[in-house]
Design a protein around this motif. Structure first.
Motif, mmCIF file in Angstrom:
data_model
loop_
_atom_site.group_PDB
_atom_site.id
_atom_site.type_symbol
_atom_site.label_atom_id
_atom_site.label_comp_id
_atom_site.label_asym_id
_atom_site.label_seq_id
_atom_site.Cartn_x
_atom_site.Cartn_y
_atom_site.Cartn_z
ATOM 1 N N PRO A 189 -56.632 7.475 -20.743
ATOM 2 C CA PRO A 189 -56.263 6.859 -22.016
ATOM 3 C C PRO A 189 -55.372 5.639 -21.815
ATOM 4 N N ALA A 190 -55.739 4.530 -22.434
ATOM 5 C CA ALA A 190 -54.997 3.269 -22.262
ATOM 6 C C ALA A 190 -54.959 2.542 -23.602
ATOM 7 N N HIS A 191 -55.862 1.592 -23.822
ATOM 8 C CA HIS A 191 -56.008 0.937 -25.129
ATOM 9 C C HIS A 191 -56.645 1.907 -26.126
ATOM 10 N N SER A 227 -52.054 4.429 -25.699
ATOM 11 C CA SER A 227 -50.598 4.552 -25.604
ATOM 12 C C SER A 227 -50.055 3.414 -24.762
ATOM 13 N N ILE A 228 -48.770 3.097 -24.939
ATOM 14 C CA ILE A 228 -48.144 2.060 -24.136
ATOM 15 C C ILE A 228 -48.104 2.480 -22.664
ATOM 16 N N ASP A 250 -60.018 -4.302 -22.922
ATOM 17 C CA ASP A 250 -58.822 -4.489 -23.745
ATOM 18 C C ASP A 250 -57.571 -3.847 -23.153
ATOM 19 N N THR A 251 -57.621 -3.449 -21.882
ATOM 20 C CA THR A 251 -56.377 -3.064 -21.216
ATOM 21 C C THR A 251 -55.551 -4.288 -20.861
ATOM 22 N N TYR A 252 -56.131 -5.490 -21.007
ATOM 23 C CA TYR A 252 -55.440 -6.739 -20.688
ATOM 24 C C TYR A 252 -55.766 -7.781 -21.757
ATOM 25 N N TRP A 253 -54.714 -8.299 -22.396
ATOM 26 C CA TRP A 253 -54.836 -9.385 -23.367
ATOM 27 C C TRP A 253 -54.029 -10.560 -22.820
ATOM 28 N N LYS A 254 -54.685 -11.636 -22.495
ATOM 29 C CA LYS A 254 -53.996 -12.741 -21.834
ATOM 30 C C LYS A 254 -53.161 -13.556 -22.824
ATOM 31 N N GLY A 255 -51.855 -13.583 -22.590
ATOM 32 C CA GLY A 255 -50.968 -14.458 -23.342
ATOM 33 C C GLY A 255 -50.587 -14.002 -24.725
ATOM 34 N N ILE A 256 -50.950 -12.769 -25.103
ATOM 35 C CA ILE A 256 -50.647 -12.260 -26.452
ATOM 36 C C ILE A 256 -50.326 -10.777 -26.366
#
Length: 322
Positions: free
Chosen positions: A191-193, A229-230, A212-218
Motif C-alpha cells: 500500500p502506497a498511493h 498512506s504517507i 503515482d508513488t512519485y509526483w514531480k515538483g508537487i
C-alpha cells in the motif's frame, strides 16, 4: 481564461487527481477540501478538458516514449511485438492518443499495464482493450476496477468498468514480460498511493515508471479510501531509489514526465520531513485544524505547494496517516 487553464491542466497530466485547480478555473479558487467535495461535477469537467487537449510526446531511449496530456503520464514501448503501454489515460482522449500512438509506429497495441486503479490512469482501458491490448495489473487494482469504488476525499463513487476493461491478468507480488526485446519487471510496492500500486522497470533501457508513488515538483494525493498512506508513499520512494541508478530515467505519475534519481530523492526527503513534523504535532495532542494552522509544510511550500494539492490539504492527508 477558464478554457486556457483547463488546457494547461490536462497537458500537464494532472487531471482528476488534482481537480481543485480545474474547479478554480470555472468558479474562482476553492480550497482543495472544498474542490474535492465538488468532484461529481469535476469528473465531467476533466473529461471535457481531456477531450480537447493535445498529447505531447517525449522520446526517451530504446523505443520508449512518454505521452503527456491524458491523465497520468503514459509510457509507450514500440517494436515488432506490438505496442506496450503503461497506463491508459482518460478514454475521451482516444482521438489524440491514437494519433500520438500512430506517430510512434504502425505496430498494433498489444499490452497495457495499469500502475493503479485511478480514473486518470485506467479510464482508457476500454478502448485500448478494444484496440487489442491485454491488460495487466496488481490484483487489488483489478478488484477496485471491478466494483463501485468510493474515494472519500473526492466525495465520489466510481462505477465498475465493463468486464472487457478490467485487467484479465493480475498478480500479487511480481510479474515479468519480454516484449520487443525489453525485459519488463512489474513489482508491487505494498500500500502506497493506493493499495494496488506497482512499479514498471524496463531493464535494458534503465527506465522506471513509478506511477503515482512519485509526483514531480508537487505535493501528491494519497488515497486513504483504497489503502494509501504517507508511510506507504515513503516506502515506495525507498523502493524506487533502491533500484534506480544515477542515470535511470524515472517517469512520475504526474508532473514533468522525465525525472531522475536525484529529484526522486528530494521528493522522498520532503515526504519524510513533513511526515515527522505532522507526527510530532499530533503526538502533542493537537487536532487536525491545529496542526494545519502550525504550518508543518512551510519549509517546502515554495517548491512543492504551488499547484493543486496545497499545503493545508497535504497536511490533512499526512495527518490522517500518522
Amino acid at each position: 481564461m477558464a478554457s486556457q487553464k483547463l488546457h494547461s491542466l490536462s497537458r500537464r497530466g494532472f487531471c482528476l487527481c488534482c481537480v481543485g485547480g480545474a474547479f478554480a478555473a470555472t468558479t474562482g479558487w476553492l480550497t482543495p477540501r472544498q474542490a474535492y467535495a465538488e468532484a461529481r461535477g469535476l469528473v465531467s469537467l476533466i473529461k471535457d478538458s481531456a477531450a480537447k487537449s493535445p498529447i505531447t510526446t517525449h522520446k526517451l531511449r530504446n523505443n520508449i516514449s512518454v505521452l503527456e496530456g491524458s491523465g497520468g503520464n503514459v509510457a509507450v514501448l514500440t517494436g515488432p511485438d506490438g505496442k506496450l503501454l503503461v497506463d491508459g489515460g482518460i478514454g475521451v482522449s482516444r482521438p489524440q492518443m491514437s494519433k500520438a500512438l500512430a506517430e510512434l509506429g504502425k505496430e498494433p497495441i498489444k499490452h497495457l499495464i495499469n500502475t493503479h486503479w485511478h480514473f486518470d490512469h485506467a479510464d482508457g482501458n476500454e478502448w485500448l482493450h478494444a484496440a487489442g491490448a491485454k491488460i495487466i495489473a496488481h490484483e487489488n487494482t483489478r478488484k477496485h476496477l471491478s466494483v463501485v469504488q468510493r474515494v472519500e476525499d473526492w466525495d465520489y463513487n466510481f462505477l465498475a468498468l465493463p468486464p472487457s476493461a478490467v485487467p484479465s491478468e493480475a498478480f500479487a507480488q511480481e510479474h515479468h514480460l519480454k516484449v520487443n526485446g525489453a525485459s519488463i519487471a512489474m513489482k508491487y510496492y505494498g500500500p502506497a498511493h493506493t493499495d494496488g500500486d506497482i512499479s514498471v522497470m524496463f531493464a535494458e533501457a534503465n527506465v522506471l515508471h513509478a506511477g503515482d508513488t512519485y509526483w514531480k515538483g508537487i505535493y501528491p494525493f494519497i488515497d486513504y479510501s483504497t489503502g494509501g498512506s504517507i508511510d506507504g508513499m515513503i516506502a515506495a520512494s525507498d523502493a524506487n531509489l533502491a533500484v534506480a541508478r544515477n542515470d535511470t530515467i524515472i517517469i512520475p505519475g504526474h508532473g514533468n514526465p522525465v525525472s531522475n534519481k536525484a529529484e526522486l530523492q528530494e521528493f522522498r526527503d520532503m515526504l519524510v520531513a513533513i511526515r515527522d513534523n505532522v507526527g510530532n504535532l499530533k503526538k502533542q495532542g493537537k487536532t487536525r485544524e491545529e496542526v494545519i494552522a502550525a504550518k508543518p509544510t512551510a519549509a517546502f511550500d515554495a517548491k512543492w505547494g504551488q499547484f493543486l494539492v496545497d499545503p493545508d490539504f497535504f497536511t490533512k492527508l499526512v495527518y490522517e496517516g500518522v
